[in-house]
Design a protein around this motif. Structure first.
Motif, PDB file in Angstrom:
ATOM      1  N   LYS A  96       0.791  -1.225   0.000  1.00 38.68           N
ATOM      2  CA  LYS A  96       0.000   0.000   0.000  1.00 38.68           C
ATOM      3  C   LYS A  96       0.828   1.282   0.000  1.00 38.68           C
ATOM      4  CE  LYS A  96      -3.531  -0.152   2.933  1.00 38.68           C
ATOM      5  NZ  LYS A  96      -4.348  -0.484   4.136  1.00 38.68           N
ATOM      6  N   MET A 132     -11.141   4.565  -2.799  1.00 39.24           N
ATOM      7  CA  MET A 132     -10.373   5.406  -1.889  1.00 39.24           C
ATOM      8  C   MET A 132     -10.807   6.855  -2.035  1.00 39.24           C
ATOM      9  SD  MET A 132      -6.409   4.123  -2.185  1.00 39.24           S
ATOM     10  CE  MET A 132      -5.832   5.522  -1.224  1.00 39.24           C
ATOM     11  N   GLN A 137      -5.777   8.857  -3.053  1.00 40.93           N
ATOM     12  CA  GLN A 137      -5.362   8.027  -4.182  1.00 40.93           C
ATOM     13  C   GLN A 137      -4.368   8.763  -5.070  1.00 40.93           C
ATOM     14  OE1 GLN A 137      -8.437   5.780  -6.066  1.00 40.93           O
ATOM     15  NE2 GLN A 137      -7.264   5.451  -7.941  1.00 40.93           N
ATOM     16  N   ASN A 143      -5.021   2.630  -6.017  1.00 36.39           N
ATOM     17  CA  ASN A 143      -5.875   2.076  -4.970  1.00 36.39           C
ATOM     18  C   ASN A 143      -5.600   0.578  -4.914  1.00 36.39           C
ATOM     19  OD1 ASN A 143      -7.909   0.979  -3.404  1.00 36.39           O
ATOM     20  ND2 ASN A 143      -9.593   1.932  -4.495  1.00 36.39           N
ATOM     21  N   HIS A 146      -8.379  -1.714  -5.912  1.00 32.99           N
ATOM     22  CA  HIS A 146      -8.601  -1.725  -7.362  1.00 32.99           C
ATOM     23  C   HIS A 146      -7.643  -2.703  -8.039  1.00 32.99           C
ATOM     24  CE1 HIS A 146      -8.348   0.606 -11.421  1.00 32.99           C
ATOM     25  NE2 HIS A 146      -9.159  -0.434 -11.503  1.00 32.99           N
ATOM     26  N   ASP A 208     -11.750  -5.871  -1.077  1.00 29.60           N
ATOM     27  CA  ASP A 208     -10.972  -4.948  -0.267  1.00 29.60           C
ATOM     28  C   ASP A 208      -9.749  -5.691   0.264  1.00 29.60           C
ATOM     29  OD1 ASP A 208     -10.299  -2.514   0.786  1.00 29.60           O
ATOM     30  OD2 ASP A 208     -11.802  -2.510   2.376  1.00 29.60           O
TER      31      ASP A 208
END
Length: 239
Positions: A96, A132, A137, A143, A146, A208
């Motif tokens: 992330k 997001m 983002q 994201n 995604h 998610d």
């Protein structure tokens, strides 16, 4: 010549997570992406207790404490691939925040296996993901949900659409009680009007990265149903 050489002297593959060598003659796709040590460190969830979120149920009724605290019609079905351990948290942080977008591939592969194990009787019409905040983002550049949805869509051969939008940034959860974290204010997520045709009266698979209290999944599910989805099932990488 190159093809002949690679047939008899296959090049070593490297683990997506630690860069160590993976199994040379792997039987499963995941074994070509993840080394044995990292795969063991991901504590796969093989059995679920709560019939809704898949979490731990201490009530003896097959329903966890979190799901018991929300209304029956708000409960959603979620399944997760691995437990949120220190190792998993570290890999998700790389995914992330450190630009390791490539980690979506092995994570999505594990999630696809979970989908097969728990949802193989479900006929999904489309795949979507938790959006997001737009500013966040832009800062991150992508994201992660995604990216996972794109990979899963290819793995299970179901089209992926961006059905949801986020209207407000996520709030800090550290100062909230668990009961407060079980709910997300109305209006945080909205359906994209240009996408209603994609999932009206269909079964949607919602993606998610992490499931905590389920508030995000429930909020997104409610919007999808309000927009016409028949059923919504969720899949997350960790919980």
């Amino acid at each position: 010549m190159r093809g002949w050489w690679s047939t008899f002297f296959a090049s070593h593959r490297k683990c997506f997570f630690c860069q160590n060598v993976t199994a040379l003659y792997a039987k499963k796709p995941i074994e070509r992406m993840v080394c044995n040590r990292c795969f063991r460190n991901f504590q796969l969830i093989h059995e679920v207790e709560c019939i809704y979120c898949g979490g731990i149920s201490r009530s003896g009724k097959g329903i966890c404490q979190d799901c018991m605290q929300v209304a029956y019609f708000e409960r959603v079905k979620n399944r997760s691939s691995v437990r949120y351990t220190t190792f998993t948290r570290q890999q998700l942080h790389m995914f992330k925040y450190n630009g390791m977008e490539v980690l979506a591939r092995p994570m999505a592969l594990m999630m696809a296996e979970t989908i097969y194990n728990h949802y193989k009787q479900v006929q999904f019409g489309c795949v979507t993901y938790v959006p997001m905040d737009e500013n966040k983002q832009k800062q991150r550049g992508y994201n992660q949900a995604h990216l996972l949805a794109l990979e899963i869509s290819k793995r299970i051969s179901v089209p992926m659409y961006a059905l949801l939008a986020r209207t407000a940034p996520s709030e800090a959860q550290s100062k909230k009680s668990r009961v407060e974290r079980l709910k997300i204010g109305k209006g945080v997520f909205i359906g994209r009007e240009d996408m209603e045709f994609a999932f009206s009266k269909q079964t949607v698979l919602l993606i998610d990265d992490v499931y905590t209290t389920g508030a995000t999944i429930r909020a997104c599910t409610q919007v999808l149903k309000d927009q016409g989805a028949e059923h919504v099932y969720a899949i997350t990488f960790a919980r």
